[in-house]
Design an enzyme around this catalytic site. Structure first.
Site, mmCIF file in Angstrom:
data_model
loop_
_atom_site.group_PDB
_atom_site.id
_atom_site.type_symbol
_atom_site.label_atom_id
_atom_site.label_comp_id
_atom_site.label_asym_id
_atom_site.label_seq_id
_atom_site.Cartn_x
_atom_site.Cartn_y
_atom_site.Cartn_z
ATOM 1 C CE1 TYR A 151 16.848 46.823 46.229
ATOM 2 C CE2 TYR A 151 17.013 45.300 44.394
ATOM 3 C CZ TYR A 151 17.546 45.848 45.536
ATOM 4 O OH TYR A 151 18.769 45.422 45.976
ATOM 5 N NE ARG A 210 31.531 55.988 39.725
ATOM 6 C CZ ARG A 210 31.334 55.595 40.954
ATOM 7 N NH1 ARG A 210 32.287 55.011 41.636
ATOM 8 N NH2 ARG A 210 30.167 55.816 41.518
ATOM 9 C CD GLU A 263 22.074 42.544 54.912
ATOM 10 O OE1 GLU A 263 22.596 43.529 55.467
ATOM 11 O OE2 GLU A 263 21.633 42.572 53.762
ATOM 12 C CG ASP A 271 17.753 52.763 46.831
ATOM 13 O OD1 ASP A 271 17.868 51.760 47.555
ATOM 14 O OD2 ASP A 271 18.400 52.917 45.775
ATOM 15 N NE ARG A 327 19.881 48.160 44.101
ATOM 16 C CZ ARG A 327 19.206 49.010 44.849
ATOM 17 N NH1 ARG A 327 18.088 49.514 44.407
ATOM 18 N NH2 ARG A 327 19.633 49.357 46.051
ATOM 19 N NE ARG A 333 24.093 44.009 52.665
ATOM 20 C CZ ARG A 333 23.431 44.805 51.862
ATOM 21 N NH1 ARG A 333 24.063 45.559 50.983
ATOM 22 N NH2 ARG A 333 22.116 44.880 51.893
ATOM 23 N NE ARG A 355 16.880 35.269 49.001
ATOM 24 C CZ ARG A 355 16.970 34.003 49.350
ATOM 25 N NH1 ARG A 355 15.898 33.241 49.454
ATOM 26 N NH2 ARG A 355 18.158 33.476 49.566
#
Ligand code: FAD
Ligand code: UDP
Length: 369
Positions: free
Chosen positions: A349, A177, A301, A351, A173, A281, A250
């Site tokens: 999963y 770069r 979190e 988005d 995911r 996070r 989860r």
């Protein structure tokens, strides 16, 4: 007995709301229900101190599909927010996703060629076979150092198991770069709806009957009597009474805090990538909308094991669960009057852009378009 609705839609999240909006547009009468006390599913934003708090985790809309982007833009204007999370590893700060800024900070390399050479050296130690798990995939993508500092601890906290026991796709995911570009997503379009996500869901559900705080399973037979067809966006294993066994999920615990300062961490998302910090996070919500409020709201979190009754935030798409899901999916094919959709019923999963895409596909199929 006459059914008063064309569709009962279980779940007022993005899938349910998109389906309801489109069905209403086609002259159908819908009833949308949710066991939570508010609409929006995981997109729901709670206004606190003038800040839209992403109550069920930070949500950034991104897509490369112009049709989906235009579709969501009819409900809200999107701001220019670009997600650029920071990683904090024992107090060392790195840019995400993995890009030239990360490589420079870590190794002092300056050019893409130097970075590629460094990664190639590290990859050699890992062997050349097809990566069989997340650890092998990560090392083959970006080498041992980044794996150890930015992936291993975060991922093992997030998923509650060793990286060697996790599927490789999860790490794919994240972009890698060789440019100095801290944009977390490769997608063409990205942003946060001005006024938060509630604006979108409220517009989608305007003029549609909604009942909140009601669980489909508390009175299944009564709910089924109300409509000709059901759109179910909850957990597919729960729908079938866990008859083949429980799917793995989860869960998360969110710890929200209001602080009497203007700016806590200078960025919307800071990932704590070491193993010792118990949360993954910290989100500082005002930065999603460039807020200038005098106070700030932050959310820590904490990933937690899922047990029945908890919110199932993430499906765990390993082989064992995929096999189990296929059994439920086969059963679902015989239920002609139930339409399954969304992250939980499809056990994917997804988005948000995937959810809108699949909801529109489902509508097209349902209405023969
Ligand atoms: P949900 O939003 O889960 O909605 C399903 C609804 O059904 C819920 O409200 C639930 O209460 C209700 N329901 C379930 N069972 C029953 C029942 N028996 N009776 C009544 N109601 C029921 N996507 C992005 O694009 N960008 C992001 O940055 C992003 N960040 C995320 C961060 C986190 C922490 C999480 C967990 C997800 C994130 N996502 C993100 C994914 C996004 O949340 C989902 O794609 C989307 O919300 C799924 O919509 P849905 O309608 O399928 O499911
Ligand atoms: N990940 C990581 N380090 C990070 C951020 C992400 O190792 O700093 C891994 C982790 O395994 C996570 C996956 O990449 O589950 C996908 O990250 P993403 O930010 O897309 O997760 P989500 O927002 O869906 O929780």
């Amino acid at each position: 007995m006459s059914k008063s609705y064309d569709y009962l839609i279980v779940g007022a999240g993005l899938f349910g709301a998109t389906f309801a909006y489109e069905a209403k547009k086609r002259g159908k009468k819908c009833l949308v229900t949710d066991r939570r006390g508010q609409i929006g599913g995981n997109l729901y934003c709670e206004p606190v101190e003038g800040i839209n708090v992403h109550a069920y985790g930070a949500h950034i809309f991104h897509t490369s599909n112009k049709k989906i982007w235009d579709y969501v833009n009819q409900f809200a204007e999107f701001n220019r927010y670009t997600n650029s999370p920071i990683a904090n590893y024992h107090g060392e700060i790195y840019n995400l996703p993995f890009n030239m800024n990360t490589f420079n900070k870590l190794w002092g390399v300056i050019t893409p060629e130097q970075a590629q050479q460094k990664i190639a050296e590290q990859r050699q130690h890992a062997g050349t076979g097809e990566p069989a798990n997340l650890e092998e995939q990560a090392i083959s993508l970006i080498g041992q150092d980044i794996y150890e500092k930015l992936i291993k601890g975060y991922t093992e906290k997030q998923w509650g198991r060793a990286c060697t026991d996790l599927p490789a796709f999860i790490i794919k995911r994240l972009p890698v770069r060789f440019t100095y570009d801290n944009n977390y997503f490769n997608d063409k379009y990205q942003g946060i709806p001005e006024g938060g996500y509630n604006v979108i869901i409220e517009k989608m559900l305007a003029g549609i009957d909604v009942q909140l705080g009601v669980d489909f399973f508390q009175s299944r037979e009564n709910w089924l009597k109300k409509a000709k067809k059901v759109v179910f966006t909850g957990m597919i294993d729960e729908f079938y009474n866990y008859q083949f066994g429980q799917l793995g999920y989860r869960s998360l615990r969110f710890e929200h805090e209001i602080l009497d300062i203007e700016n806590f961490q200078g960025n919307a998302v800071v990932n704590y990538t070491d193993r010792e910090t118990p949360f993954t996070r910290i989100i500082e919500h005002k930065h999603f909308e460039f807020g200038t409020q005098p106070k700030t709201v932050v959310t820590r979190e904490y990933p937690v094991d899922w047990v029945k009754g908890d919110e199932p935030y993430y499906p765990i798409n390993d082989e064992q669960n995929e096999t189990l899901f296929k059994q439920y999916k086969t059963l679902a094919q015989y239920d002609q009057n139930i339409i399954f959709g969304g992250r939980l019923a499809d056990y994917k999963y997804y988005d948000m852009h995937h959810v809108v895409y699949h909801a529109l596909e489902t509508v097209a199929q349902e209405f023969g378009e």
